[in-house]
Motif scaffolding. Structure first.
Motif, PDB file in Angstrom:
ATOM      1  N   LEU A  24      13.265  64.171  13.463  1.00  0.00           N
ATOM      2  CA  LEU A  24      13.233  63.173  14.527  1.00  0.00           C
ATOM      3  C   LEU A  24      11.800  62.925  14.990  1.00  0.00           C
ATOM      4  O   LEU A  24      11.383  61.775  15.172  1.00  0.00           O
ATOM      5  CB  LEU A  24      14.117  63.617  15.696  1.00  0.00           C
ATOM      6  N   TRP A  25      11.037  63.982  15.169  1.00  0.00           N
ATOM      7  CA  TRP A  25       9.648  63.870  15.619  1.00  0.00           C
ATOM      8  C   TRP A  25       8.820  63.077  14.606  1.00  0.00           C
ATOM      9  O   TRP A  25       8.063  62.166  14.972  1.00  0.00           O
ATOM     10  CB  TRP A  25       9.081  65.265  15.832  1.00  0.00           C
ATOM     11  N   ALA A  26       8.976  63.412  13.319  1.00  0.00           N
ATOM     12  CA  ALA A  26       8.227  62.710  12.269  1.00  0.00           C
ATOM     13  C   ALA A  26       8.640  61.239  12.190  1.00  0.00           C
ATOM     14  O   ALA A  26       7.790  60.353  12.018  1.00  0.00           O
ATOM     15  CB  ALA A  26       8.435  63.404  10.926  1.00  0.00           C
ATOM     16  N   THR A  27       9.928  60.979  12.334  1.00  0.00           N
ATOM     17  CA  THR A  27      10.417  59.602  12.267  1.00  0.00           C
ATOM     18  C   THR A  27       9.895  58.771  13.428  1.00  0.00           C
ATOM     19  O   THR A  27       9.448  57.633  13.245  1.00  0.00           O
ATOM     20  CB  THR A  27      11.957  59.585  12.245  1.00  0.00           C
ATOM     21  N   LEU A  28       9.947  59.328  14.624  1.00  0.00           N
ATOM     22  CA  LEU A  28       9.443  58.601  15.791  1.00  0.00           C
ATOM     23  C   LEU A  28       7.941  58.343  15.684  1.00  0.00           C
ATOM     24  O   LEU A  28       7.464  57.255  16.029  1.00  0.00           O
ATOM     25  CB  LEU A  28       9.767  59.362  17.077  1.00  0.00           C
ATOM     26  N   ALA A  29       7.207  59.310  15.190  1.00  0.00           N
ATOM     27  CA  ALA A  29       5.761  59.123  15.016  1.00  0.00           C
ATOM     28  C   ALA A  29       5.482  58.045  13.972  1.00  0.00           C
ATOM     29  O   ALA A  29       4.578  57.213  14.150  1.00  0.00           O
ATOM     30  CB  ALA A  29       5.105  60.445  14.617  1.00  0.00           C
ATOM     31  N   ALA A  30       6.264  58.044  12.899  1.00  0.00           N
ATOM     32  CA  ALA A  30       6.091  57.025  11.856  1.00  0.00           C
ATOM     33  C   ALA A  30       6.391  55.635  12.397  1.00  0.00           C
ATOM     34  O   ALA A  30       5.632  54.688  12.168  1.00  0.00           O
ATOM     35  CB  ALA A  30       6.987  57.340  10.660  1.00  0.00           C
ATOM     36  N   ARG A  31       7.501  55.498  13.125  1.00  0.00           N
ATOM     37  CA  ARG A  31       7.855  54.182  13.671  1.00  0.00           C
ATOM     38  C   ARG A  31       6.825  53.722  14.697  1.00  0.00           C
ATOM     39  O   ARG A  31       6.543  52.536  14.799  1.00  0.00           O
ATOM     40  CB  ARG A  31       9.241  54.194  14.321  1.00  0.00           C
ATOM     41  N   GLY A  32       6.259  54.661  15.420  1.00  0.00           N
ATOM     42  CA  GLY A  32       5.217  54.311  16.375  1.00  0.00           C
ATOM     43  C   GLY A  32       3.995  53.730  15.687  1.00  0.00           C
ATOM     44  O   GLY A  32       3.324  52.858  16.216  1.00  0.00           O
ATOM     45  N   GLN A  33       3.710  54.214  14.499  1.00  0.00           N
ATOM     46  CA  GLN A  33       2.550  53.734  13.760  1.00  0.00           C
ATOM     47  C   GLN A  33       2.875  52.501  12.904  1.00  0.00           C
ATOM     48  O   GLN A  33       2.077  51.577  12.807  1.00  0.00           O
ATOM     49  CB  GLN A  33       2.002  54.853  12.872  1.00  0.00           C
ATOM     50  N   GLN A  34       4.044  52.497  12.282  1.00  0.00           N
ATOM     51  CA  GLN A  34       4.398  51.414  11.362  1.00  0.00           C
ATOM     52  C   GLN A  34       5.077  50.241  12.057  1.00  0.00           C
ATOM     53  O   GLN A  34       5.108  49.147  11.516  1.00  0.00           O
ATOM     54  CB  GLN A  34       5.329  51.950  10.262  1.00  0.00           C
TER      55      GLN A  34
END
Length: 133
Positions: A24-34
């Motif tokens: 979840l943490w990695a996904t949220l960070a990715a969506r925040g950037q992408q």
């Protein structure tokens, strides 16, 4: 009547929770950037993640590499009735290290992060060793 699950199996469940949180943490960070538009699309053109998002992605990929091996070792030890101090402490080391790994990766502490990874790896090795003892 149900009996309490072995501590090693409970720790394996805790490792699943660690993996879910890390995902979840990695996904949220990715969506925040992408961006959300990229996330809801087909993602045909990958966008390379950088900074903390990239480190979280790599840490999660590392979790996915180590977890199946650790899980298999714990299940084999359980089924072979080889549980004991070695499997318990190996499981504790694995879960604690996997919980710390992404945090240390995000704040970019390279040598400490590698040491924590190695401690988790040693935890899995301890469980494997117990199977053959």
């Amino acid at each position: 009547m149900m009996t309490a699950a072995a501590l090693e199996l409970q720790l394996l469940a805790a490792a699943v929770v660690v993996g879910l949180v890390q995902f979840l943490w990695a996904t949220l960070a990715a969506r925040g950037q992408q961006g959300l538009t990229y996330g809801r699309g087909p993602r045909d053109q990958p966008i390379k993640l950088t900074g903390a998002a990239g480190r979280l992605e790599r840490s999660y990929a590392n979790f996915l590499e180590t977890f199946p091996l650790h899980a298999a070792a714990v299940i084999i030890a359980y089924l072979a009735a080889k549980l004991g101090d070695l499997t318990l402490w190996g499981s504790v080391l694995y879960v604690a290290a996997r919980a710390l790994h992404p945090i240390l990766y995000v704040i970019a502490i390279p040598f400490l992060r590698s040491l924590v990874w190695f401690i988790g790896f040693c935890g899995t090795l301890a469980v494997v060793a117990a199977i053959f003892l």
